[in-house]
Motif scaffolding. Structure first.
Motif, PDB file in Angstrom:
ATOM      1  N   ASP A 128      36.305  61.620  55.639  1.00 52.75           N
ATOM      2  CA  ASP A 128      36.985  62.953  55.127  1.00 52.75           C
ATOM      3  C   ASP A 128      35.934  63.911  54.244  1.00 52.75           C
ATOM      4  O   ASP A 128      36.155  64.971  54.536  1.00 52.75           O
ATOM      5  N   ILE A 137      34.362  66.076  56.888  1.00 56.47           N
ATOM      6  CA  ILE A 137      34.969  67.000  57.719  1.00 56.47           C
ATOM      7  C   ILE A 137      35.654  68.043  56.731  1.00 56.47           C
ATOM      8  O   ILE A 137      35.955  69.055  57.188  1.00 56.47           O
ATOM      9  N   MET A 138      35.696  67.995  55.449  1.00 63.92           N
ATOM     10  CA  MET A 138      36.430  68.742  54.680  1.00 63.92           C
ATOM     11  C   MET A 138      35.393  70.212  54.661  1.00 63.92           C
ATOM     12  O   MET A 138      35.751  71.168  54.070  1.00 63.92           O
ATOM     13  N   ARG A 179      34.403  71.573  56.967  1.00 62.67           N
ATOM     14  CA  ARG A 179      35.076  72.427  58.062  1.00 62.67           C
ATOM     15  C   ARG A 179      36.115  73.283  57.669  1.00 62.67           C
ATOM     16  O   ARG A 179      36.928  73.156  56.965  1.00 62.67           O
ATOM     17  N   GLU A 217      39.822  74.530  57.965  1.00 68.11           N
ATOM     18  CA  GLU A 217      41.060  73.508  58.098  1.00 68.11           C
ATOM     19  C   GLU A 217      41.395  73.515  59.520  1.00 68.11           C
ATOM     20  O   GLU A 217      41.663  72.217  60.005  1.00 68.11           O
ATOM     21  N   ARG A 226      39.250  70.640  61.622  1.00 71.30           N
ATOM     22  CA  ARG A 226      38.986  69.348  61.096  1.00 71.30           C
ATOM     23  C   ARG A 226      39.818  68.327  62.140  1.00 71.30           C
ATOM     24  O   ARG A 226      40.557  68.296  62.583  1.00 71.30           O
TER      25      ARG A 226
END
Length: 320
Positions: free
Chosen positions: A210, A213-214, A216, A218, A221
């Motif tokens: 998490d 990918i945060m 990226r 929204e 993701r």
């Protein structure tokens, strides 16, 4: 070698008609570097075909996961082909066939085609013939192709140049690996799968993913799916995630953009491979030997010699 009654063209016709042996022999021909009859690369907007790449570090359980996923995907797909890229034997340079052994339950199913491919020193997680084999399979009516990469870690990025959807498989407790791969493997995932999710360390691994990918937007993701492939746990969620990502890529036009970029990459790589084969052939010629003699005598420097020889290589006639 082919005979007058068993040409590549006749094999292709039989493979399109469902002859699995002919299909297997065509893939072998591709691995040997033989040129197949012209096969259309396909429309970048073709919605009838899908290629999913499964990648990740060794030991993640990719083979078991692919085998279990195949069962679930066949509930909605008429057939599925699996290209399992295995490490090459250091002695024979052939595939070690470990993936095919783990997928033995599919071996006799007419709707499943499994092929192990040796890397043969090709880097990036795929065999050099993977792209052409995937294209051949889809041309012969296999709409779903699953590619399992060999498992070489962060440098295993070739899959994004071959598959429509890239899946990165991790295991619980791989926090250090996740951090180390931020700038490589972790960036290519359309879907993350935490396999062996019944093991300790699941929550910390999920938090690490998490955190990656945060960064990226929204809308970009990737989903994170938890599976235990040996128990068929989470496989339907995994299949649904593939369907959802595919629909999103189609709707945004990203799938067509990816396929267009892949065509350019494939053209470039095929040209490079053909040039290398031609260069290797030229290295046995008298012209090349004379050049080496000139270097040894000190009558020419290497850069000037390359300038002289390269046009000869490019203009040489070769059908390799």
């Amino acid at each position: 070698m082919t005979t007058s009654t068993d040409t590549l063209e006749s094999r292709l016709a039989r493979a399109q008609a469902g002859d699995r042996r002919a299909l297997a022999r065509l893939i072998s021909a591709i691995e040997r570097g033989e040129r197949l009859p012209g096969i259309p690369l396909g429309d970048v907007d073709d919605t009838a075909r899908l290629c999913v790449g499964i990648t990740g570090a060794p030991g993640a359980g990719k083979s078991t996961l692919v085998s279990a996923l195949t069962d679930v995907m066949l509930e909605s797909a008429p057939s599925a082909a699996v290209l399992a890229v295995d490490p090459s034997s250091p002695i024979s340079r052939g595939a070690l066939l470990g993936d095919r052994v783990r997928m033995h339950q599919h071996a006799t199913r007419p709707e499943v085609f499994i092929r192990s491919m040796a890397t043969r020193s090709h880097h990036g997680g795929l065999a050099g013939a993977t792209q052409a084999s995937r294209r051949l399979l889809q041309h012969c009516g296999w709409p779903l192709v699953l590619i399992e990469t060999v498992g070489v870690g962060q440098v295993e990025l070739d899959i994004v140049n071959t598959a429509d959807i890239a899946v990165v498989v991790l295991n619980p407790g791989w926090g250090d690996e996740i951090q180390a791969n931020k700038a490589g493997l972790m960036e290519i995932a359309d879907i993350f799968v935490i396999n062996k999710a019944d093991r300790p360390g699941l929550e910390s691994t999920r938090r690490d993913i998490d955190a990656v990918i945060m960064a990226r937007p929204e809308s970009q993701r990737p989903p994170v799916i938890e599976t235990v492939a040996t128990e068929n746990t989470g496989l339907r969620e995994f299949a649904h995630a593939i369907t959802d990502v595919r629909q999103s890529l189609l709707a945004s036009g990203e799938l067509a953009r990816r396929r267009y970029a892949q065509l350019g990459m494939e053209l470039s790589q095929q040209m490079q491979r053909r040039f290398v084969r031609q260069l290797v052939a030229y290295a046995s010629s008298d012209g090349f030997s004379s050049g080496v003699t000139s270097l040894a005598e000190g009558s020419v420097n290497i850069e000037a010699l390359i300038d002289e020889l390269l046009p000869q290589v490019l203009n040489s006639v070769s059908d390799v």
